[in-house]
Write a protein that holds these residues in place. Structure first.
Motif, PDB file in Angstrom:
ATOM      1  N   LEU A   6      -7.634   6.662   2.765  1.00 49.71           N
ATOM      2  CA  LEU A   6      -6.785   6.226   3.873  1.00 49.71           C
ATOM      3  C   LEU A   6      -7.353   6.687   5.215  1.00 49.71           C
ATOM      4  O   LEU A   6      -7.382   5.926   6.184  1.00 49.71           O
ATOM      5  CB  LEU A   6      -5.362   6.753   3.682  1.00 49.71           C
ATOM      6  CG  LEU A   6      -4.570   6.081   2.560  1.00 49.71           C
ATOM      7  CD1 LEU A   6      -3.387   6.946   2.147  1.00 49.71           C
ATOM      8  CD2 LEU A   6      -4.111   4.698   2.974  1.00 49.71           C
ATOM      9  N   LEU A  61       0.824  -1.209   0.000  1.00 50.41           N
ATOM     10  CA  LEU A  61       0.000   0.000   0.000  1.00 50.41           C
ATOM     11  C   LEU A  61       0.858   1.259   0.000  1.00 50.41           C
ATOM     12  O   LEU A  61       0.647   2.164  -0.809  1.00 50.41           O
ATOM     13  CB  LEU A  61      -0.939  -0.004   1.214  1.00 50.41           C
ATOM     14  CG  LEU A  61      -1.801   1.244   1.411  1.00 50.41           C
ATOM     15  CD1 LEU A  61      -2.770   1.430   0.248  1.00 50.41           C
ATOM     16  CD2 LEU A  61      -2.558   1.157   2.730  1.00 50.41           C
ATOM     17  N   ALA A 119      -4.094   0.716   6.676  1.00 50.63           N
ATOM     18  CA  ALA A 119      -3.825   2.112   6.335  1.00 50.63           C
ATOM     19  C   ALA A 119      -2.933   2.795   7.359  1.00 50.63           C
ATOM     20  O   ALA A 119      -2.432   3.892   7.108  1.00 50.63           O
ATOM     21  CB  ALA A 119      -5.145   2.872   6.208  1.00 50.63           C
ATOM     22  N   LEU A 126      -6.710  -1.320  -0.154  1.00 51.00           N
ATOM     23  CA  LEU A 126      -7.511  -0.964   1.029  1.00 51.00           C
ATOM     24  C   LEU A 126      -8.783  -1.802   1.085  1.00 51.00           C
ATOM     25  O   LEU A 126      -9.164  -2.291   2.148  1.00 51.00           O
ATOM     26  CB  LEU A 126      -7.861   0.523   1.016  1.00 51.00           C
ATOM     27  CG  LEU A 126      -6.728   1.480   1.367  1.00 51.00           C
ATOM     28  CD1 LEU A 126      -7.136   2.915   1.059  1.00 51.00           C
ATOM     29  CD2 LEU A 126      -6.325   1.328   2.825  1.00 51.00           C
ATOM     30  N   LEU A 175      -0.347   7.623   4.304  1.00 53.16           N
ATOM     31  CA  LEU A 175      -1.025   8.919   4.320  1.00 53.16           C
ATOM     32  C   LEU A 175      -0.036  10.061   4.081  1.00 53.16           C
ATOM     33  O   LEU A 175      -0.342  11.006   3.347  1.00 53.16           O
ATOM     34  CB  LEU A 175      -1.780   9.117   5.638  1.00 53.16           C
ATOM     35  CG  LEU A 175      -2.705  10.319   5.713  1.00 53.16           C
ATOM     36  CD1 LEU A 175      -3.738  10.315   4.587  1.00 53.16           C
ATOM     37  CD2 LEU A 175      -3.407  10.344   7.073  1.00 53.16           C
ATOM     38  N   ALA A 195      -6.419   5.726   8.936  1.00 50.40           N
ATOM     39  CA  ALA A 195      -5.097   6.342   9.008  1.00 50.40           C
ATOM     40  C   ALA A 195      -5.146   7.596   9.881  1.00 50.40           C
ATOM     41  O   ALA A 195      -6.095   8.371   9.821  1.00 50.40           O
ATOM     42  CB  ALA A 195      -4.595   6.691   7.610  1.00 50.40           C
TER      43      ALA A 195
END
Length: 141
Positions: A106, A58, A80, A74, A91, A111
Motif C-alpha cells: 500500500l 481494497l 491505495a 492494487l 493502510l 498510501a
C-alpha cells in the motif's frame, strides 16, 4: 436497517435489484478473499468499486486479511489512498491486522500513513503492531 452495500449517493440514479445483488456479491468476494473478484475486475468491474459507506473492495479485502486479493487489486489499479466515510483507509486496516506485507504494498502504491482518522500510525500504535509501526514511521513525511 439499510444495507451499506446497496445504497447510492444522493443524486445518483437507483440501481435495479439485479445490479445491487451483483454489487453485494462483489463486496462479499472481497471479504472472503475470493480470486473470482480479480477475474471480474479483469472483465471490467471497477477496481475502485465503493459501497454505500465509501469502503472500496481494497479496504474490505485488507480489513478481512485477504492480502493476496488486496495485492491483486492494487496491481489492477485500486486506489491505495481512498478514505471511506468513517475516515478509514486500507493502510490503517493493514496496521490493525499487523500485515507488514500488504502495508508495504500500500505504501509503495502511494498510501499516506497519516491519512484518515485514526491514521495508520495511530492504529499501529494503539494495537501494538510494532513491526508495522516501524515500517509506517520510516515512510511518514
Amino acid at each position: 436497517m439499510s444495507d451499506p452495500d446497496a445504497s447510492t449517493p444522493a443524486g445518483t440514479p437507483a440501481l435495479d435489484d439485479e445490479t445491487l445483488a451483483f454489487a453485494r456479491r462483489m463486496f462479499d468476494l472481497a471479504r472472503a478473499g475470493d480470486p473470482e473478484l480479480l477475474a471480474q475486475v479483469d472483465a471490467g468491474l471497477p477496481a475502485n468499486l465503493t459501497n454505500g459507506e465509501g469502503s472500496t473492495l481494497l479496504l474490505l479485502a485488507v480489513y478481512h486479511g485477504r492480502d493476496d486479493l488486496a495485492q491483486g487489486l492494487l496491481e489492477r489499479g485500486a486506489d491505495a489512498q481512498r478514505i471511506n466515510d468513517r475516515g478509514q483507509t486500507a493502510l490503517a486496516a493493514a496496521a490493525f491486522r499487523g500485515s507488514t506485507r500488504i502495508a508495504r504494498s500500500l505504501l509503495d502504491a502511494g498510501a499516506d500513513p497519516r491519512a484518515g482518522s485514526p491514521d495508520a500510525l495511530e492504529t499501529a500504535r494503539f494495537f501494538e503492531q510494532h513491526e508495522v509501526l516501524t515500517l509506517l514511521a520510516s515512510r511518514a513525511d
